[in-house]
Design an enzyme around this catalytic site. Structure first.
Site, short mmCIF file in Angstrom:
data_model
loop_
_atom_site.label_atom_id
_atom_site.label_comp_id
_atom_site.label_asym_id
_atom_site.label_seq_id
_atom_site.Cartn_x
_atom_site.Cartn_y
_atom_site.Cartn_z
N ASP A 27 42.30 37.35 40.32
CA ASP A 27 42.70 38.51 39.91
C ASP A 27 42.81 38.10 38.26
O ASP A 27 43.36 37.04 37.95
CB ASP A 27 44.02 38.70 40.38
CG ASP A 27 44.38 40.12 39.95
OD1 ASP A 27 43.44 41.12 39.63
OD2 ASP A 27 45.75 40.55 40.16
N GLY A 28 42.89 39.03 37.61
CA GLY A 28 43.21 39.08 36.12
C GLY A 28 41.99 39.16 35.10
O GLY A 28 42.17 38.89 33.98
N GLY A 30 40.22 41.50 34.10
CA GLY A 30 40.16 42.74 33.12
C GLY A 30 41.31 42.38 32.17
O GLY A 30 41.03 42.78 30.85
N ARG A 31 42.35 42.11 32.53
CA ARG A 31 43.55 41.66 31.52
C ARG A 31 43.11 40.56 30.57
O ARG A 31 43.24 40.60 29.40
CB ARG A 31 45.07 41.54 32.36
CG ARG A 31 45.42 42.58 32.76
CD ARG A 31 46.43 42.29 33.70
NE ARG A 31 46.12 41.87 35.00
CZ ARG A 31 46.84 41.28 35.77
NH1 ARG A 31 48.01 40.85 35.66
NH2 ARG A 31 46.02 40.94 36.92
N TRP A 32 42.26 39.64 31.04
CA TRP A 32 41.95 38.58 30.39
C TRP A 32 40.89 39.28 29.19
O TRP A 32 40.97 38.62 27.99
CB TRP A 32 41.09 37.46 31.09
CG TRP A 32 40.11 36.34 30.55
CD1 TRP A 32 40.84 35.02 30.14
CD2 TRP A 32 39.03 36.40 29.51
NE1 TRP A 32 40.20 34.52 29.48
CE2 TRP A 32 38.92 34.93 29.23
CE3 TRP A 32 38.00 37.17 29.63
CZ2 TRP A 32 37.81 34.70 28.61
CZ3 TRP A 32 36.93 36.89 28.82
CH2 TRP A 32 36.86 35.58 28.25
N ARG A 40 35.96 44.96 29.95
CA ARG A 40 36.44 44.31 31.17
C ARG A 40 35.29 43.41 31.96
O ARG A 40 35.48 42.78 32.60
CB ARG A 40 36.72 45.53 32.20
CG ARG A 40 38.00 46.26 32.16
CD ARG A 40 38.26 47.49 32.97
NE ARG A 40 38.56 46.91 34.32
CZ ARG A 40 39.69 46.09 34.87
NH1 ARG A 40 40.60 46.05 34.09
NH2 ARG A 40 39.76 45.75 36.05
N HIS A 44 34.73 39.79 33.81
CA HIS A 44 34.16 39.56 35.17
C HIS A 44 33.18 38.22 35.06
O HIS A 44 33.05 37.25 35.88
CB HIS A 44 33.56 40.82 35.92
CG HIS A 44 34.61 41.59 36.29
ND1 HIS A 44 35.75 41.54 37.14
CD2 HIS A 44 34.67 42.93 36.00
CE1 HIS A 44 36.45 42.43 37.22
NE2 HIS A 44 35.76 43.57 36.61
N THR A 73 37.32 46.63 49.57
CA THR A 73 37.09 47.98 49.90
C THR A 73 37.64 49.13 49.12
O THR A 73 37.26 50.15 48.92
CB THR A 73 37.62 48.07 51.53
OG1 THR A 73 39.08 47.75 51.58
CG2 THR A 73 36.73 47.57 52.38
N TRP A 76 35.81 50.29 45.03
CA TRP A 76 34.93 51.16 44.79
C TRP A 76 35.42 52.47 44.04
O TRP A 76 34.77 53.18 43.57
CB TRP A 76 34.44 52.00 46.15
CG TRP A 76 33.66 51.10 47.07
CD1 TRP A 76 34.05 50.40 48.11
CD2 TRP A 76 32.25 50.52 47.00
NE1 TRP A 76 33.04 49.60 48.93
CE2 TRP A 76 32.06 49.70 47.99
CE3 TRP A 76 31.12 50.65 45.98
CZ2 TRP A 76 30.63 49.10 48.26
CZ3 TRP A 76 30.05 50.06 45.92
CH2 TRP A 76 29.86 49.20 47.20
N LEU A 138 30.77 22.04 51.74
CA LEU A 138 31.83 23.41 51.89
C LEU A 138 31.10 24.66 52.02
O LEU A 138 30.14 24.70 51.64
CB LEU A 138 32.29 23.30 50.19
CG LEU A 138 33.07 24.61 49.88
CD1 LEU A 138 34.70 24.17 50.27
CD2 LEU A 138 33.05 24.58 48.17
N GLU A 214 50.45 29.19 53.51
CA GLU A 214 51.36 28.86 52.29
C GLU A 214 50.85 29.58 51.21
O GLU A 214 49.42 29.61 50.97
CB GLU A 214 51.36 27.46 51.85
CG GLU A 214 52.08 26.62 52.89
CD GLU A 214 53.24 26.72 53.19
OE1 GLU A 214 54.10 26.85 52.34
OE2 GLU A 214 54.02 26.75 54.36
C1 FPP Z 1 39.94 41.07 40.04
O1 FPP Z 1 40.39 41.06 38.51
C2 FPP Z 1 38.70 40.78 40.05
C3 FPP Z 1 37.66 41.29 40.60
C4 FPP Z 1 37.91 42.77 41.06
C5 FPP Z 1 36.36 40.88 40.78
C6 FPP Z 1 36.22 39.37 40.96
C7 FPP Z 1 34.84 38.78 40.65
C8 FPP Z 1 34.61 37.86 39.93
C9 FPP Z 1 35.67 36.62 39.95
C10 FPP Z 1 33.19 37.57 39.49
C11 FPP Z 1 32.12 37.96 40.29
C12 FPP Z 1 32.24 37.14 41.56
C13 FPP Z 1 30.88 36.96 42.09
C14 FPP Z 1 30.97 36.26 43.72
C15 FPP Z 1 29.66 37.21 41.49
P1 FPP Z 1 40.67 42.52 37.96
O2 FPP Z 1 39.35 43.23 37.46
O3 FPP Z 1 41.45 43.31 39.12
O4 FPP Z 1 41.61 42.16 36.61
P2 FPP Z 1 42.91 42.95 36.16
O5 FPP Z 1 44.04 42.91 37.26
O6 FPP Z 1 43.29 42.20 34.98
O7 FPP Z 1 42.56 44.13 35.87
#
Ligand code: FPP
Length: 247
Positions: A27-28, A30-32, A40, A44, A73, A76, A138, A214
């Site tokens: 997660d993060g 978008g904020r990054w 955004r 990704h 899910t 979308w 892995l 954990e």
């Molecule tokens: C959450 O960050 C991240 C996602 C919904 C997508 C995760 C995808 C990737 C790490 C790259 C793509 C992966 C593959 C396997 C090609 P967020 O957008 O919710 O961030 P935010 O909470 O800061 O808005």
């Protein structure tokens, strides 16, 4: 460059007690991007760099399973343009990187219902799984159109169908039986869940499977998360006492 053994020493990690299965909520992104005034989707895209480093580190230290929440899910509901960008990124990632993963003995697997994905994405996923299916290193489980409630609902429907067809008695249903009807039927439950991005929730990820896992949270946004952070999480994990409900 340091070898994986030296790095393990730096983090005081016991090689004999590594988590066999690590699940990650990435997660993060978008904020990054927002912090840098970037779209955004670039967040990704940068998330892929973190992904690469984490897979490499996990693979080097003999973790068996890495489960990554890439598209839920609920995702979308995001703007169409972001959903399309995520699909494109997945296709691009698989096209570009599967050969290298294969060389490193990594097996690609997915959990979630990918039948809702664009045909090109489904095809790339299929090819990645086929190419890597006999690899013994892995296993990377990419969660795509995955949500625990959807997974459990699909599993319950399958079980009900069998009961209705008299192929199954209700009395034979127990916990391990239900686990076999989930997308993770051949995967051990995660030992460690990592969530980046400073939020403290499960967001519908592996809720059945995480019963005794954990939990480890980092404020770091996913694109900044790296192999050293993963080793730190593992080191903290090894200092926890797991009792599985006993004393
Ligand atoms: C959450 O960050 C991240 C996602 C919904 C997508 C995760 C995808 C990737 C790490 C790259 C793509 C992966 C593959 C396997 C090609 P967020 O957008 O919710 O961030 P935010 O909470 O800061 O808005």
């Amino acid at each position: 460059m340091m070898t994986s053994n030296e790095r393990l020493g730096d983090f005081n990690i016991n090689k004999e007690e590594l988590p066999k299965h690590i699940a990650i909520i990435m997660d993060g992104n978008g904020r990054w991007a927002k912090k840098r005034n970037l779209p955004r989707t670039l967040g990704h895209r940068s998330g892929i760099n973190a992904l690469r480093d984490i897979i490499k580190t996990a693979s080097n230290i003999d973790v068996n399973h890495l489960s990554l929440y890439a598209f839920s899910t609920e995702n979308w509901k995001r703007p169409q343009q972001e959903v399309t960008a995520l699909m494109k990124l997945l296709i691009e990632y698989l096209k570009k990187e599967v050969k290298e993963l294969h060389k490193n003995n990594v097996r690609i697997n997915t959990i979630g219902d990918i039948t809702k994905f664009p045909p090109e994405a489904q095809e790339e996923i299929h090819q990645a799984k086929e190419l890597t299916k006999n690899n013994m290193g892995l296993t990377v489980n990419i969660a795509l159109n995955y949500g625990s409630r959807d997974e459990i609902t699909r599993g319950v429907k399958d079980i009900c169908r069998k009961v209705a067809n008299k192929e199954l008695c209700i009395e034979d249903i127990n916990e391990s039986f239900i686990a076999e009807y989930l997308d993770t039927y051949n995967i051990p439950d995660p030992d460690l869940l990592i969530r980046t991005g400073g939020e403290y929730r499960l967001s519908n990820f592996l809720m059945w499977q995480l019963a005794y896992t954990e939990l480890w949270f980092a404020d770091t946004y996913w694109p900044d998360f790296n192999g050293e952070d993963l080793l730190k999480a593992i080191s903290d994990f090894q200092n926890r006492q797991r009792r599985f409900g006993a004393i």
